[in-house]
Design a protein around this motif. Structure first.
Motif, mmCIF file in Angstrom:
data_model
loop_
_atom_site.group_PDB
_atom_site.id
_atom_site.type_symbol
_atom_site.label_atom_id
_atom_site.label_comp_id
_atom_site.label_asym_id
_atom_site.label_seq_id
_atom_site.Cartn_x
_atom_site.Cartn_y
_atom_site.Cartn_z
ATOM 1 N N GLU A 214 0.864 -1.174 0.000
ATOM 2 C CA GLU A 214 0.000 0.000 0.000
ATOM 3 C C GLU A 214 0.903 1.227 0.000
ATOM 4 O OE1 GLU A 214 -3.647 1.272 2.714
ATOM 5 O OE2 GLU A 214 -1.760 1.305 3.811
ATOM 6 N N ILE A 215 0.615 2.159 -0.868
ATOM 7 C CA ILE A 215 1.320 3.442 -0.870
ATOM 8 C C ILE A 215 0.296 4.488 -0.484
ATOM 9 C CG2 ILE A 215 2.646 5.103 -2.197
ATOM 10 C CD1 ILE A 215 3.352 2.764 -4.110
ATOM 11 N N TYR A 216 0.525 5.127 0.651
ATOM 12 C CA TYR A 216 -0.410 6.118 1.162
ATOM 13 C C TYR A 216 0.395 7.230 1.801
ATOM 14 C CZ TYR A 216 -4.388 8.167 3.606
ATOM 15 O OH TYR A 216 -5.348 9.032 4.046
ATOM 16 N N CYS A 217 0.125 8.462 1.410
ATOM 17 C CA CYS A 217 0.861 9.633 1.910
ATOM 18 C C CYS A 217 2.363 9.439 1.742
ATOM 19 C CB CYS A 217 0.511 9.910 3.373
ATOM 20 S SG CYS A 217 -1.184 10.426 3.622
ATOM 21 N N ASP A 218 2.770 8.983 0.564
ATOM 22 C CA ASP A 218 4.177 8.766 0.213
ATOM 23 C C ASP A 218 4.890 7.771 1.116
ATOM 24 O OD1 ASP A 218 3.998 10.541 -1.919
ATOM 25 O OD2 ASP A 218 4.508 12.253 -0.659
ATOM 26 N N LYS A 219 4.147 6.890 1.774
ATOM 27 C CA LYS A 219 4.743 5.839 2.603
ATOM 28 C C LYS A 219 4.301 4.485 2.065
ATOM 29 C CE LYS A 219 5.034 8.646 6.702
ATOM 30 N NZ LYS A 219 4.580 8.901 8.051
ATOM 31 N N ILE A 220 5.246 3.553 1.977
ATOM 32 C CA ILE A 220 4.951 2.211 1.499
ATOM 33 C C ILE A 220 4.776 1.293 2.704
ATOM 34 C CG2 ILE A 220 5.813 0.234 0.185
ATOM 35 C CD1 ILE A 220 7.449 2.239 -1.464
ATOM 36 N N ARG A 221 3.673 0.538 2.692
ATOM 37 C CA ARG A 221 3.412 -0.404 3.773
ATOM 38 C C ARG A 221 3.182 -1.784 3.165
ATOM 39 N NH1 ARG A 221 -1.573 -0.242 8.051
ATOM 40 N NH2 ARG A 221 -2.564 -1.526 6.498
ATOM 41 N N ASP A 222 3.892 -2.770 3.674
ATOM 42 C CA ASP A 222 3.730 -4.146 3.233
ATOM 43 C C ASP A 222 2.528 -4.725 3.971
ATOM 44 O OD1 ASP A 222 3.838 -6.883 2.773
ATOM 45 O OD2 ASP A 222 6.024 -6.968 2.899
ATOM 46 N N LEU A 223 1.408 -4.891 3.293
ATOM 47 C CA LEU A 223 0.179 -5.347 3.942
ATOM 48 C C LEU A 223 0.290 -6.794 4.416
ATOM 49 C CD1 LEU A 223 -2.464 -3.681 1.619
ATOM 50 C CD2 LEU A 223 -1.608 -2.880 3.814
#
Length: 84
Positions: free
Chosen positions: A66-75
């Motif tokens: 997920e890319i949200y607010c220029d941050k990548i999160r590995d779901l």
């Protein structure tokens, strides 16, 4: 069809525009017509792998990011962290 290629399925759009619905389908529905792209693709992939069982060794690696607010999160990692 299955020749060892990498692939990416990317959903982009405004909040509330239906990305999750398109990718995963209607919430909790097993109906063929309301399933999203990911359940259909995974079902097809594993049906093809099962049909070729024993012919070759295969590996499957899946990532959900997920890319949200220029941050990548590995779901996938996020769900593993909460399960522990």
């Amino acid at each position: 069809c299955l020749r060892g290629y990498n692939s990416c399925c990317f959903a982009y759009g405004q909040t509330g525009s239906g990305k999750t619905h398109s990718m995963f389908g209607a919430d909790g529905s097993a109906s063929e017509s309301s399933r999203g792209l990911i359940p259909r693709a995974v079902e097809y992939l594993f049906a093809q792998l099962n049909a070729r069982a024993g012919a070759k060794e295969v590996g499957v690696l899946v990532s959900f990011l997920e890319i949200y607010c220029d941050k990548i999160r590995d779901l996938g990692r996020a769900s593993m962290d909460t399960a522990e």
